[in-house]
Design a protein around this motif. Sequence first.
Motif, PDB file in Angstrom:
ATOM      1  N   ALA A 205      73.943  15.566-151.448  1.00 14.42           N
ATOM      2  CA  ALA A 205      72.610  16.088-151.686  1.00 14.42           C
ATOM      3  C   ALA A 205      71.746  14.993-152.938  1.00 14.42           C
ATOM      4  CB  ALA A 205      72.330  17.264-152.152  1.00 14.42           C
ATOM      5  N   SER A 206      72.331  14.261-153.205  1.00 13.35           N
ATOM      6  CA  SER A 206      72.641  13.221-154.536  1.00 13.35           C
ATOM      7  C   SER A 206      70.813  12.730-153.900  1.00 13.35           C
ATOM      8  CB  SER A 206      72.870  12.641-155.371  1.00 13.35           C
ATOM      9  OG  SER A 206      73.697  11.870-154.090  1.00 13.35           O
ATOM     10  N   PRO A 207      71.212  11.763-152.813  1.00 10.57           N
ATOM     11  CA  PRO A 207      69.966  10.674-152.408  1.00 10.57           C
ATOM     12  C   PRO A 207      68.802  11.003-152.714  1.00 10.57           C
ATOM     13  CG  PRO A 207      71.576  10.767-150.788  1.00 10.57           C
ATOM     14  CD  PRO A 207      72.201  11.670-152.038  1.00 10.57           C
ATOM     15  N   THR A 208      68.452  12.459-152.469  1.00 12.24           N
ATOM     16  CA  THR A 208      66.930  13.738-152.700  1.00 12.24           C
ATOM     17  C   THR A 208      66.453  13.626-153.059  1.00 12.24           C
ATOM     18  OG1 THR A 208      67.696  14.753-150.634  1.00 12.24           O
ATOM     19  CG2 THR A 208      66.217  13.205-149.599  1.00 12.24           C
ATOM     20  N   TYR A 209      67.976  14.780-153.864  1.00  9.06           N
ATOM     21  CA  TYR A 209      67.626  16.259-155.417  1.00  9.06           C
ATOM     22  C   TYR A 209      67.199  15.065-156.367  1.00  9.06           C
ATOM     23  CZ  TYR A 209      68.269  19.706-156.310  1.00  9.06           C
ATOM     24  OH  TYR A 209      68.702  21.734-156.873  1.00  9.06           O
ATOM     25  N   VAL A 210      68.305  13.888-156.928  1.00 12.21           N
ATOM     26  CA  VAL A 210      67.765  12.823-158.290  1.00 12.21           C
ATOM     27  C   VAL A 210      66.189  12.694-158.072  1.00 12.21           C
ATOM     28  CG1 VAL A 210      68.068  10.742-159.436  1.00 12.21           C
ATOM     29  CG2 VAL A 210      69.969  12.556-158.230  1.00 12.21           C
ATOM     30  N   GLU A 268      54.600  20.101-155.897  1.00 18.18           N
ATOM     31  CA  GLU A 268      54.259  19.975-154.345  1.00 18.18           C
ATOM     32  C   GLU A 268      55.665  18.287-153.553  1.00 18.18           C
ATOM     33  OE1 GLU A 268      53.715  21.992-151.783  1.00 18.18           O
ATOM     34  OE2 GLU A 268      52.903  22.985-154.186  1.00 18.18           O
ATOM     35  N   ARG A 269      55.936  17.538-154.322  1.00 18.63           N
ATOM     36  CA  ARG A 269      56.754  17.275-154.216  1.00 18.63           C
ATOM     37  C   ARG A 269      58.388  17.044-154.336  1.00 18.63           C
ATOM     38  NH1 ARG A 269      57.234  12.655-149.969  1.00 18.63           N
ATOM     39  NH2 ARG A 269      58.924  11.288-150.666  1.00 18.63           N
ATOM     40  N   PHE A 275      63.574  20.305-150.797  1.00  9.03           N
ATOM     41  CA  PHE A 275      63.731  21.523-149.932  1.00  9.03           C
ATOM     42  C   PHE A 275      64.644  20.401-147.942  1.00  9.03           C
ATOM     43  CE2 PHE A 275      62.402  22.957-144.950  1.00  9.03           C
ATOM     44  CZ  PHE A 275      62.505  24.107-145.203  1.00  9.03           C
ATOM     45  N   ARG A 276      64.354  19.876-148.268  1.00  3.15           N
ATOM     46  CA  ARG A 276      65.635  18.347-147.557  1.00  3.15           C
ATOM     47  C   ARG A 276      66.749  17.847-148.491  1.00  3.15           C
ATOM     48  NH1 ARG A 276      62.170  12.325-146.819  1.00  3.15           N
ATOM     49  NH2 ARG A 276      64.955  12.412-146.144  1.00  3.15           N
ATOM     50  N   SER A 277      66.987  18.273-149.070  1.00  2.00           N
ATOM     51  CA  SER A 277      67.932  18.107-149.988  1.00  2.00           C
ATOM     52  C   SER A 277      68.636  18.851-149.552  1.00  2.00           C
ATOM     53  CB  SER A 277      68.434  18.222-150.776  1.00  2.00           C
ATOM     54  OG  SER A 277      67.845  16.912-151.394  1.00  2.00           O
ATOM     55  N   GLY A 278      68.403  20.431-149.150  1.00  2.00           N
ATOM     56  CA  GLY A 278      69.307  21.819-149.101  1.00  2.00           C
ATOM     57  C   GLY A 278      69.204  21.777-147.606  1.00  2.00           C
ATOM     58  N   ILE A 279      68.688  21.016-146.471  1.00  2.88           N
ATOM     59  CA  ILE A 279      68.278  20.721-144.877  1.00  2.88           C
ATOM     60  C   ILE A 279      70.088  19.936-144.752  1.00  2.88           C
ATOM     61  CG2 ILE A 279      67.364  20.255-142.933  1.00  2.88           C
ATOM     62  CD1 ILE A 279      64.903  20.684-143.803  1.00  2.88           C
ATOM     63  N   ALA A 280      69.787  19.182-146.060  1.00  2.00           N
ATOM     64  CA  ALA A 280      71.045  17.923-145.055  1.00  2.00           C
ATOM     65  C   ALA A 280      72.181  19.244-146.391  1.00  2.00           C
ATOM     66  CB  ALA A 280      70.108  17.204-146.244  1.00  2.00           C
ATOM     67  N   LEU A 281      72.484  19.295-146.970  1.00  2.00           N
ATOM     68  CA  LEU A 281      73.861  19.821-147.401  1.00  2.00           C
ATOM     69  C   LEU A 281      73.953  22.161-146.626  1.00  2.00           C
ATOM     70  CD1 LEU A 281      75.171  20.017-150.069  1.00  2.00           C
ATOM     71  CD2 LEU A 281      74.195  22.037-151.119  1.00  2.00           C
ATOM     72  N   PHE A 321      71.522  26.621-149.706  1.00  4.02           N
ATOM     73  CA  PHE A 321      70.299  26.250-149.470  1.00  4.02           C
ATOM     74  C   PHE A 321      69.156  26.925-150.542  1.00  4.02           C
ATOM     75  CE2 PHE A 321      66.294  27.040-146.786  1.00  4.02           C
ATOM     76  CZ  PHE A 321      66.301  25.077-146.415  1.00  4.02           C
ATOM     77  N   GLU A 322      69.516  27.757-150.447  1.00  2.04           N
ATOM     78  CA  GLU A 322      68.283  28.715-151.364  1.00  2.04           C
ATOM     79  C   GLU A 322      68.789  28.388-153.179  1.00  2.04           C
ATOM     80  OE1 GLU A 322      68.569  32.900-151.243  1.00  2.04           O
ATOM     81  OE2 GLU A 322      67.782  32.554-148.933  1.00  2.04           O
ATOM     82  N   LEU A 323      69.544  28.329-153.468  1.00  2.00           N
ATOM     83  CA  LEU A 323      70.233  27.412-154.573  1.00  2.00           C
ATOM     84  C   LEU A 323      69.594  25.940-154.586  1.00  2.00           C
ATOM     85  CD1 LEU A 323      71.765  27.886-157.662  1.00  2.00           C
ATOM     86  CD2 LEU A 323      73.292  27.253-156.257  1.00  2.00           C
ATOM     87  N   VAL A 324      70.059  25.665-153.589  1.00  2.00           N
ATOM     88  CA  VAL A 324      69.149  23.611-153.924  1.00  2.00           C
ATOM     89  C   VAL A 324      68.318  23.943-153.996  1.00  2.00           C
ATOM     90  CG1 VAL A 324      68.358  22.052-152.617  1.00  2.00           C
ATOM     91  CG2 VAL A 324      71.140  22.962-152.138  1.00  2.00           C
ATOM     92  N   GLN A 325      67.088  24.828-153.129  1.00  2.00           N
ATOM     93  CA  GLN A 325      65.610  24.978-153.699  1.00  2.00           C
ATOM     94  C   GLN A 325      65.406  25.410-154.964  1.00  2.00           C
ATOM     95  OE1 GLN A 325      63.652  24.716-151.037  1.00  2.00           O
ATOM     96  NE2 GLN A 325      65.719  23.966-150.066  1.00  2.00           N
TER      97      GLN A 325
END
Length: 539
Positions: A205-210, A268-269, A275-281, A321-325
């Motif tokens: 998840a880090s590429p989009t989560y950071v 919003e960003r 959201f993208r990180s959660g989907i990827a995970l 997924f919800e936790l990543v949000q």
Amino acid sequence: VKVDDDDYNDNDNDNDNDGGDGDDDDVFRDETPSSTGDCGEGPAWPEDGVGRGGSGIVRRTLTSINDALFYSYMNRILGKGAELHERRKKRNRRDAASAAAADVKSGGTEAPSEDDRESEGARELSEDDLYRAPRNMEAHHLRAEFDRLFEEHASRPSSSSSSASASAGKRGNGGEKGGLPPSATATATNAIDRPAFFRVLWGVASPTYVPAGYWQLIATLSQCAVPLLVREVLLLLESNPDQSFAAEGLPVAFGLFLVSLLDGVAMERQKFLSFRSGIALRAAIVNAVYDRVLRLTPAGRAGLTGGEVTNLVAIDAQKLFELVQEGHQVWSCPLAMIIVTGLLLMELGPSILVGMTAMFLLVPLVQRIVRTMMTIRRKRVAVTDRRVEATTAMLQGIKFTKLNHYEEKFRARVMDARRDEMALLRRELSVLAVTFFLTVISPVFASALTFATYVLIDENNVLTAATTFTTLILFGALRFPINYAGKLMGKAAQGIQACQRFAAFFSRECRERPSAANGNGNGGKGPNTSPMPPPPAPS
């Protein structure tokens, strides 16, 4: 990408020449050519930088910033949807008029032909109109990244398990040569604990989560800056009650507008990237679970039920997924609380400590309630596994169930498990309601104590408009992290429990993957042209 009105005009003129009314179902067929790829037929994802912004560096940079902040690339899809909607409305009016005229002439209306129905379906948005998935979110990329990280952090198979697998391969054909191939008997007993599994998830998840964390930091600082700007506006109004506010107040008001705008864009960003990180995970872990299930050995399947696997991919993956949000709230909420507390100390002095102490005294109580909720949820998940297992067994053996009239027995088993599950769910939600009540009431109680203490400790302490409204805004900014603490801890507890279940599942013994160098499973040594061994001689 904007919609070109000239294309519409040209197509409408062509249709008018053909005797039509300007409707063209293929008006978008030539727009935005898609780049090469193997994931769909639509155009490439704009933020991948394929064919966006032209050839100039400055133009590409500005286009990338515009896409990242305002998602302007969605104008193409939204414009096409709006255009098709208007065309559909015009076509419906035309069809209604034609039907009325035909009814007057022949006394009835004809049913729409098959060609009309097909053309009507072609007037809707299709999958080809949408963007392809981003390159770093394609399923094969996420699967490969998860496998690489898992192999990197999991413990290697022991020598005893390898020797046991080799001896099992020899015994598979009576100890003779030509027994089972190594790929069929080699097993991987890579055990992984919860911290190592967290590191695997973080690597995915880090590429989009950071970057989402950076945007969350900007949003937090912007929210804390709003009360300071409001305070400056009120101080200007108090100091110059009879003078014009435009000279000194407009710059501060404009700054307040810019800070609010920055807060909205950053928030919003952050939500989009999270959201993208959660989907990827979720996509990576669901793919990995299904792959692991297909390679489990008999020893690895021991004690594993279909209900547990279903809950892993349907419930536990969703909890992650919800936790990543909301994961960035873990550090942004304490940071906001520290900043707001410092601003309140500057505004009201030591009297604010009374209200802050009242709020923080509730934290141990909330933590104990959350631990109780975790215990209840652990019991509920076990009952849910039992219910899903009974349902799955009934559906898989539906013929056996019907022939032996076992419907009522299965129904009784499912309903008993459901009753136990609902009882535990009611207890869990009751505990969660108590947590929400404590977190909502604490800021109100703290603000009342703070104002009372500030006024009573000194006769010279007067609550002016600037002090009062600034304090209320600061308490409002403090309300969110405190109110959200209970919900966040509840989601964190569910996510940690899900990680424990995933770690236990991925620690099960499974077969090694056969070599895929040439697709024949012979270790990548070229085509397997050796003849099959002859069958053993009859004894």
